[in-house]
Design an enzyme around this catalytic site. Structure first.
Site, PDB file in Angstrom:
ATOM      1  N   ASP A 253      45.367  41.285  32.743  1.00 36.26           N
ATOM      2  CA  ASP A 253      45.171  41.200  31.294  1.00 36.26           C
ATOM      3  C   ASP A 253      46.348  41.831  30.553  1.00 36.26           C
ATOM      4  O   ASP A 253      47.004  42.742  31.080  1.00 36.26           O
ATOM      5  CB  ASP A 253      43.888  41.928  30.886  1.00 36.26           C
ATOM      6  CG  ASP A 253      42.629  41.180  31.298  1.00 36.26           C
ATOM      7  OD1 ASP A 253      42.739  39.982  31.608  1.00 36.26           O
ATOM      8  OD2 ASP A 253      41.553  41.802  31.314  1.00 36.26           O
TER       9      ASP A 253
ATOM     10  N   TYR B  96      42.820  49.993  41.348  1.00 40.09           N
ATOM     11  CA  TYR B  96      43.155  50.254  39.943  1.00 40.09           C
ATOM     12  C   TYR B  96      42.941  51.728  39.596  1.00 40.09           C
ATOM     13  O   TYR B  96      42.111  52.416  40.210  1.00 40.09           O
ATOM     14  CB  TYR B  96      42.249  49.432  39.015  1.00 40.09           C
ATOM     15  CG  TYR B  96      42.352  47.954  39.164  1.00 40.09           C
ATOM     16  CD1 TYR B  96      43.237  47.210  38.376  1.00 40.09           C
ATOM     17  CD2 TYR B  96      41.554  47.269  40.085  1.00 40.09           C
ATOM     18  CE1 TYR B  96      43.318  45.823  38.506  1.00 40.09           C
ATOM     19  CE2 TYR B  96      41.641  45.891  40.220  1.00 40.09           C
ATOM     20  CZ  TYR B  96      42.521  45.181  39.437  1.00 40.09           C
ATOM     21  OH  TYR B  96      42.608  43.807  39.568  1.00 40.09           O
TER      22      TYR B  96
ATOM     23  N   ASP C 173      36.282  46.228  26.451  1.00 40.35           N
ATOM     24  CA  ASP C 173      37.552  46.959  26.434  1.00 40.35           C
ATOM     25  C   ASP C 173      37.932  47.290  24.994  1.00 40.35           C
ATOM     26  O   ASP C 173      37.170  47.038  24.058  1.00 40.35           O
ATOM     27  CB  ASP C 173      38.663  46.190  27.155  1.00 40.35           C
ATOM     28  CG  ASP C 173      38.959  44.836  26.525  1.00 40.35           C
ATOM     29  OD1 ASP C 173      38.646  44.640  25.326  1.00 40.35           O
ATOM     30  OD2 ASP C 173      39.504  43.954  27.217  1.00 40.35           O
TER      31      ASP C 173
ATOM     32  N   ARG D 243      36.390  45.864  33.771  1.00 34.94           N
ATOM     33  CA  ARG D 243      35.735  46.014  32.459  1.00 34.94           C
ATOM     34  C   ARG D 243      34.221  46.068  32.614  1.00 34.94           C
ATOM     35  O   ARG D 243      33.537  46.878  31.991  1.00 34.94           O
ATOM     36  CB  ARG D 243      36.114  44.840  31.545  1.00 34.94           C
ATOM     37  CG  ARG D 243      37.418  45.002  30.834  1.00 34.94           C
ATOM     38  CD  ARG D 243      37.676  43.820  29.938  1.00 34.94           C
ATOM     39  NE  ARG D 243      37.856  42.589  30.693  1.00 34.94           N
ATOM     40  CZ  ARG D 243      37.402  41.399  30.313  1.00 34.94           C
ATOM     41  NH1 ARG D 243      36.698  41.279  29.212  1.00 34.94           N
ATOM     42  NH2 ARG D 243      37.645  40.324  31.044  1.00 34.94           N
TER      43      ARG D 243
END
Length: 334
Positions: free
Chosen positions: A51, A79, A93, A193
């Site tokens: 993203d 991540y 988000d 997310r």
């Protein structure tokens, strides 16, 4: 006053893989197009998207490497995620509108218990703000129109979910409120997310993602990456040297070496007979195409073996092999 004519970029064949540390704010395709322009490459692709609000490891494939880029869509990933507690948004988000704000009253023990609950195999419902398609239309298109459609849950695995150290307090002080930082190692198709939203719901205060950095995809980590800024500062020769050989994408494939006669036939798509055990993923090599080339082997493509036959899967062309050798000759082993 007439504008100066734009200089047309002379494209060229470029083969290899660039491990980019994608900057904040660019889509994966925007980052790819910038690097493609810097390399003057004819053909390029990536191995899965990040993203615009995410940074980190983004393998970019050029030339012959694009033939193997799909293999890394299934790679496990890791991540570093920053969650703001107490606030939920329409997108999960920081890009979304605030839906609800609640007080945050959680302890270290509460957080540890919830993280343990979300570790392991589980099902996850994909977010509406995603590129997954329903009836030929991306989910985010429905979301932008104010529609919510049914999404079947998907099987995912969270291999590791840990708090990253925070100074002094369990909840870091942050300009955007109370946050926690997590390291998440996950299987393909996991939406961080959604994981952030689910963790917030389990804590009873809600949460959304305000920062995301991919630190690993498959075998590739941040330590092998180059930033866009560093790439822009390089000259053309240095940019080519920043590329990894195509077979960096095939680290999970067992190598097979063919003699010259078999290699030539294999490159035409013919099966070869031998004593190979059955195997699904093989990286096939042969001798260099011309005498005097200072390498021991060149990549021919991928194959699988069954009943003593080596069966081609994806092949490089003789021209691609010659171009890759001229561009970035591999080093001889010591």
């Amino acid at each position: 006053m007439t504008a100066a004519p734009r200089t047309r970029v002379q494209r060229r064949p470029v083969h290899g893989v660039l491990l980019l540390d994608k900057p904040l704010g660019l889509s994966s395709n925007q980052a790819l197009q910038k690097v493609k322009w810097l390399l003057r490459a004819e053909k390029a692709g990536h191995t899965g998207t990040l993203d615009p609000l995410a940074t980190g490891v983004l393998p970019l494939c050029f030339g012959a490497a694009t033939k193997f880029s799909q293999m890394h869509l299934d790679a496990d990933k890791a991540y570093e995620a920053t969650l703001r507690l107490g606030v939920t948004t329409t997108t999960g988000d920081a890009e979304g509108e605030v839906l609800q704000e609640r007080p945050v009253a959680v302890s270290d023990a509460d957080i540890a218990a919830v993280l343990e609950r979300f570790t392991g195999p589980q099902q996850q419902v994909p977010p509406m703000h995603s590129a997954l398609k329903k009836d030929g239309k991306a989910l985010y298109e429905y979301a932008r129109a104010g529609e919510t459609v049914e999404r079947p849950p998907r099987n995912i695995t969270v291999f590791r979910l840990e708090r990253l150290p925070a100074p002094e307090s369990v909840l870091q002080a942050h300009p955007q409120g109370k946050v926690i930082k997590l390291h998440a190692a996950v299987s393909k198709g996991t939406y961080i997310r959604t994981l952030a939203e689910d963790i917030g719901a389990a804590l009873g205060c809600g949460a959304h993602l305000i920062g995301l950095r991919r630190v690993q995809t498959g075998a590739f980590g941040l330590q092998g990456c180059v930033t866009l800024e560093a790439l822009e500062a390089m000259n053309e020769a240095e940019r080519l040297q920043a590329l990894h050989p195509v077979d960096i994408l095939l680290t999970g494939h067992a190598p097979v070496m063919l003699v010259a006669d078999d290699a030539a036939r294999f490159l035409t798509g013919l099966r070869r007979r031998g004593t190979w055990p059955d195997a699904d993923h093989l990286a096939v090599y042969g001798p260099p195409p011309a005498p005097g080339v200072a390498v021991e082997r060149v990549l021919l493509g991928t194959a699988h073996a069954h009943a003593g036959q080596l069966i081609p899967t994806r092949l490089l062309s003789p021209l691609e092999i010659t171009q890759a050798l001229a561009q970035h000759p591999p080093d001889l082993p010591a």
